[in-house]
Scaffold this active site. Sequence first.
Site, PDB file in Angstrom:
ATOM      1  N   HIS A 137      35.711  45.551  33.850  1.00  0.00           N
ATOM      2  CA  HIS A 137      36.569  45.351  32.682  1.00  0.00           C
ATOM      3  C   HIS A 137      37.458  46.580  32.464  1.00  0.00           C
ATOM      4  O   HIS A 137      36.978  47.664  32.159  1.00  0.00           O
ATOM      5  CB  HIS A 137      35.799  45.055  31.399  1.00  0.00           C
ATOM      6  CG  HIS A 137      36.657  44.349  30.377  1.00  0.00           C
ATOM      7  ND1 HIS A 137      37.024  43.026  30.504  1.00  0.00           N
ATOM      8  CD2 HIS A 137      37.255  44.779  29.245  1.00  0.00           C
ATOM      9  CE1 HIS A 137      37.784  42.676  29.481  1.00  0.00           C
ATOM     10  NE2 HIS A 137      37.942  43.733  28.715  1.00  0.00           N
ATOM     11  N   HIS A 189      36.333  32.842  35.509  1.00  0.00           N
ATOM     12  CA  HIS A 189      35.783  32.610  34.168  1.00  0.00           C
ATOM     13  C   HIS A 189      36.242  31.239  33.700  1.00  0.00           C
ATOM     14  O   HIS A 189      37.418  31.042  33.408  1.00  0.00           O
ATOM     15  CB  HIS A 189      36.274  33.706  33.216  1.00  0.00           C
ATOM     16  CG  HIS A 189      35.670  33.634  31.847  1.00  0.00           C
ATOM     17  ND1 HIS A 189      35.898  34.612  30.892  1.00  0.00           N
ATOM     18  CD2 HIS A 189      34.853  32.721  31.248  1.00  0.00           C
ATOM     19  CE1 HIS A 189      35.254  34.285  29.782  1.00  0.00           C
ATOM     20  NE2 HIS A 189      34.616  33.138  29.974  1.00  0.00           N
ATOM     21  N   GLU A 214      31.774  33.426  35.605  1.00  0.00           N
ATOM     22  CA  GLU A 214      31.636  33.976  34.258  1.00  0.00           C
ATOM     23  C   GLU A 214      31.672  32.825  33.263  1.00  0.00           C
ATOM     24  O   GLU A 214      32.506  31.919  33.380  1.00  0.00           O
ATOM     25  CB  GLU A 214      32.758  34.968  33.958  1.00  0.00           C
ATOM     26  CG  GLU A 214      32.699  36.223  34.797  1.00  0.00           C
ATOM     27  CD  GLU A 214      33.759  37.238  34.410  1.00  0.00           C
ATOM     28  OE1 GLU A 214      33.585  38.423  34.737  1.00  0.00           O
ATOM     29  OE2 GLU A 214      34.765  36.844  33.790  1.00  0.00           O
TER      30      GLU A 214
END
EC number: 2.6.99.2
Length: 238
Positions: A190, A42, A69
């Site tokens: 997640h 990310h 991400e």
Amino acid sequence: MQLAVNIDHIATLRNARNEQQPDPVTAAAIAELSGASGIVCHLREDRRHIKDRDLERLRESVTTKLDLEMAMTEEMQRIAIRTKPELITLVPEKREELTTEGGFDIISHYDRLAEFIKPVRDAGIEVSLFIEPEEKAVALAAKAGADIVEMHTGPYSLKKRPEDIDAEIKRIRIAASYARDSGLRVVAGHGLNYYNILPFRRIEEIEEVSIGHALIARAALAGMETAVRDMLHLINEA
């Protein structure tokens, strides 16, 4: 089921002392050699863990699949088109959050979503949306031109009572089935860890799970190879 490994927190540990080690690129290579089907990073707008140079080096070295991400911003769109990961995942982003706190608000952003996605897909990059497991979000993702939806499993990971856990799994299963029927591929992530992952083996629509913090935490104590292989055993052989 396949496993994508998020290596953000290797960079978090490195950045804690502003050193060169541990190296996210080396960690990614070990994860791939240990059986991971992809590497996730990310690149946040504040660059709190993964840096631009990390992304460039990962693009040069990852041999499975690189999933970037990112927030839905013009800067990140330019970076994605330039570096050409196999996949981008659009996620919500707040500077004050410790980690991503919810699914991408596809309803609020829908008007510009298709316009954002098109040049990315034209560059040969697949697009995934990190969404809440809801049929409306799935329908809008398909309409906007996404290839994949990643079901946000954070709420599931926080449930304690068996009936609440079962209800959340049911919600994810229904959304995943609807997504596949809509022509989308489905992944999940997640808050997943070695203790709550097993129910996802029963959701056949989910082809891959994306795991970061729990896996990196085990890798810090047992090594990346062990951490990856332990998770692969749970999702495929237990």
